[in-house]
Design an enzyme around this catalytic site. Sequence first.
Site, PDB file in Angstrom:
ATOM      1  N   CYS A  68       0.851  -1.197   0.000  1.00 14.73           N
ATOM      2  CA  CYS A  68       0.000   0.000   0.000  1.00 14.73           C
ATOM      3  C   CYS A  68       0.887   1.247   0.000  1.00 14.73           C
ATOM      4  O   CYS A  68       1.834   1.334   0.781  1.00 14.73           O
ATOM      5  CB  CYS A  68      -0.902  -0.009   1.230  1.00 14.73           C
ATOM      6  SG  CYS A  68      -2.013   1.411   1.270  1.00 14.73           S
ATOM      7  N   CYS A  72       0.695   4.807   6.902  1.00 14.98           N
ATOM      8  CA  CYS A  72       0.088   4.659   8.237  1.00 14.98           C
ATOM      9  C   CYS A  72       1.063   3.892   9.140  1.00 14.98           C
ATOM     10  O   CYS A  72       1.406   2.738   8.854  1.00 14.98           O
ATOM     11  CB  CYS A  72      -1.242   3.910   8.120  1.00 14.98           C
ATOM     12  SG  CYS A  72      -2.274   4.501   6.763  1.00 14.98           S
ATOM     13  N   CYS A  75       0.523   0.189  10.285  1.00 17.57           N
ATOM     14  CA  CYS A  75       0.007  -0.837   9.372  1.00 17.57           C
ATOM     15  C   CYS A  75       1.070  -1.732   8.743  1.00 17.57           C
ATOM     16  O   CYS A  75       2.009  -1.249   8.093  1.00 17.57           O
ATOM     17  CB  CYS A  75      -0.818  -0.184   8.274  1.00 17.57           C
ATOM     18  SG  CYS A  75      -1.624  -1.421   7.227  1.00 17.57           S
ATOM     19  N   CYS A 203     -19.208   2.326   8.514  1.00 17.98           N
ATOM     20  CA  CYS A 203     -18.503   1.671   9.610  1.00 17.98           C
ATOM     21  C   CYS A 203     -17.251   2.518   9.810  1.00 17.98           C
ATOM     22  O   CYS A 203     -16.417   2.627   8.908  1.00 17.98           O
ATOM     23  CB  CYS A 203     -18.155   0.246   9.182  1.00 17.98           C
ATOM     24  SG  CYS A 203     -17.012  -0.585  10.322  1.00 17.98           S
TER      25      CYS A 203
HETATM   26  N1  SAM Z   1      -6.558   0.742   3.079  1.00 19.34           N
HETATM   27  C1  SAM Z   1      -7.855   0.958   3.585  1.00 19.34           C
HETATM   28  C2  SAM Z   1      -7.899   2.039   4.649  1.00 19.34           C
HETATM   29  O1  SAM Z   1      -6.907   2.328   5.272  1.00 19.34           O
HETATM   30  O2  SAM Z   1      -8.992   2.557   4.873  1.00 19.34           O
HETATM   31  C3  SAM Z   1      -8.514  -0.305   4.110  1.00 19.34           C
HETATM   32  C4  SAM Z   1      -7.698  -1.307   4.877  1.00 19.34           C
HETATM   33  S1  SAM Z   1      -6.957  -0.741   6.416  1.00 19.34           S
HETATM   34  C5  SAM Z   1      -5.985  -2.122   6.857  1.00 19.34           C
HETATM   35  C6  SAM Z   1      -8.362  -0.778   7.544  1.00 19.34           C
HETATM   36  C7  SAM Z   1      -8.148  -0.369   8.968  1.00 19.34           C
HETATM   37  O3  SAM Z   1      -7.400  -1.362   9.657  1.00 19.34           O
HETATM   38  C8  SAM Z   1      -7.361   0.897   9.238  1.00 19.34           C
HETATM   39  O4  SAM Z   1      -8.119   2.048   9.085  1.00 19.34           O
HETATM   40  C9  SAM Z   1      -6.965   0.714  10.691  1.00 19.34           C
HETATM   41  O5  SAM Z   1      -7.928   1.285  11.531  1.00 19.34           O
HETATM   42  C10 SAM Z   1      -6.953  -0.808  10.862  1.00 19.34           C
HETATM   43  N2  SAM Z   1      -5.613  -1.306  11.179  1.00 19.34           N
HETATM   44  C11 SAM Z   1      -4.580  -1.464  10.321  1.00 19.34           C
HETATM   45  N3  SAM Z   1      -3.472  -1.918  10.943  1.00 19.34           N
HETATM   46  C12 SAM Z   1      -3.817  -2.070  12.251  1.00 19.34           C
HETATM   47  C13 SAM Z   1      -3.109  -2.492  13.403  1.00 19.34           C
HETATM   48  N4  SAM Z   1      -1.832  -2.838  13.347  1.00 19.34           N
HETATM   49  N5  SAM Z   1      -3.759  -2.519  14.583  1.00 19.34           N
HETATM   50  C14 SAM Z   1      -5.067  -2.157  14.643  1.00 19.34           C
HETATM   51  N6  SAM Z   1      -5.787  -1.748  13.592  1.00 19.34           N
HETATM   52  C15 SAM Z   1      -5.171  -1.686  12.409  1.00 19.34           C
HETATM   53 FE1  SF4 Z   2      -2.766   1.215   3.399  1.00 19.03          FE
HETATM   54 FE2  SF4 Z   2      -2.682   0.040   5.768  1.00 19.03          FE
HETATM   55 FE3  SF4 Z   2      -2.946   2.680   5.634  1.00 19.03          FE
HETATM   56 FE4  SF4 Z   2      -5.014   1.043   4.827  1.00 19.03          FE
HETATM   57  S1  SF4 Z   2      -4.180   1.275   6.885  1.00 19.03           S
HETATM   58  S2  SF4 Z   2      -4.213   2.873   3.796  1.00 19.03           S
HETATM   59  S3  SF4 Z   2      -3.818  -0.674   3.998  1.00 19.03           S
HETATM   60  S4  SF4 Z   2      -1.162   1.486   4.934  1.00 19.03           S
END
Ligand code: SAM
Ligand code: SF4
Length: 332
Positions: A68, A72, A75, A203
């Site tokens: 991605c 973040c 992530c 959501c």
């Molecule tokens: N890329 C899209 C986005 O960011 O909206 C969708 C997938 S992203 C993985 C969805 C959500 O997963 C993020 O907004 C975050 O709140 C949650 N998330 C990701 N990594 C995480 C982690 N290590 N611990 C807890 N929540 C996490």
């Molecule tokens: Fe990409 Fe992870 Fe951020 Fe979603 S939370 S936008 S998958 S880096």
Amino acid sequence: MSVSIESLPAAAAFTEALRHDWTQSEIEAVYQQPFNDLLWQAQQVHRRYFDANQVQISTLLSIKTGACPEDCKYCPQSVHYNTGLEREQLMDRQVVVDAARAAKQAGASRFCMGAAWRQPTDRNIDKVIELVQAVRDEGMETCLTLGMLTEKQAHKLKTAGLDYYNHNLDSSPEYYKKVISTRSYQERLDTLKNVRDAGMKTCSGGIIGMGEQRDDRLGLLQQLANLPEHPQSVPINMLVQVKGTPLHGTEELDPLEFVRTIATARIMMPKSMVRLSAGRSSMSDEMQSLCFLAGANSIFYGDKLLTTENPEADADRMLFNRLGIKTMEKPQ
Ligand code: SAM
Ligand code: SF4
Ligand code: DTB
């Protein structure tokens, strides 16, 4: 045995107005009161609208994993960090259908598909629509989380029959800037608006335990509750600390702060489903029970979240049995 959420007697009768004008000091007054008073207040609100012994369960599937472009800091799927995650292209329809079938068999009523995109292309949307239709054909509710959406894309997804779109605000506007630099809070709010205007259920929630202050947790809840419509589902995630991400090694938060966040979300957004989301693998049964007592009434079910682990379905079934919790059915 499962019971339909629509058949709850308490849900229909109560007509208290939902608030969208919470001030930070009002939220603080709720959040910081003695723990027992907070949980008592949350329980009373919870029982006005819901059966306190029912939990809705959804199963997650990562349909496009890793690489991605966003940064973040929490992530494992960001291309900016080396977490050892294998990237995967968009999944084939049959693999998704098999996973949805298995999730339904195990008792999940909603199937949530996540993609590690900043924003899907129109071609991505067309492919994902085929997946949504295939999951609907299996008789499940559908949810997607694909990153930012344009107005047109949101309408297309609604027309295809998508029920929910997940897009988290993640933290307060102030703390968000310290966690993500590749997009703005306003862009998050804009996508939520596009989803709402298209007539889909939203959501939206956040992550707790990222090193934020209590004020940031209050700020997140304020943003969520003061949206023009409360998100129908509010996921509260405990940070899953993944090696290789910048937030790995963050000081562990007092778990009772997490419970307070859930209780305050329940009080501020009384009709929303509050989801005890990521992080359950590192929580004791007793901690999860406190979260249900604080008003959480949905979870992710199945041994994987998107890329990290979740408790085994058997362990969840056992916990539900011990607590006398029943699962909710998909609304007809
Ligand atoms: N890329 C899209 C986005 O960011 O909206 C969708 C997938 S992203 C993985 C969805 C959500 O997963 C993020 O907004 C975050 O709140 C949650 N998330 C990701 N990594 C995480 C982690 N290590 N611990 C807890 N929540 C996490
Ligand atoms: Fe990409 Fe992870 Fe951020 Fe979603 S939370 S936008 S998958 S880096
Ligand atoms: C949400 O708030 N939490 C889920 C779902 N919505 C998409 C995702 C949690 C992801 C945890 C890290 C991982 O498994 O990759």
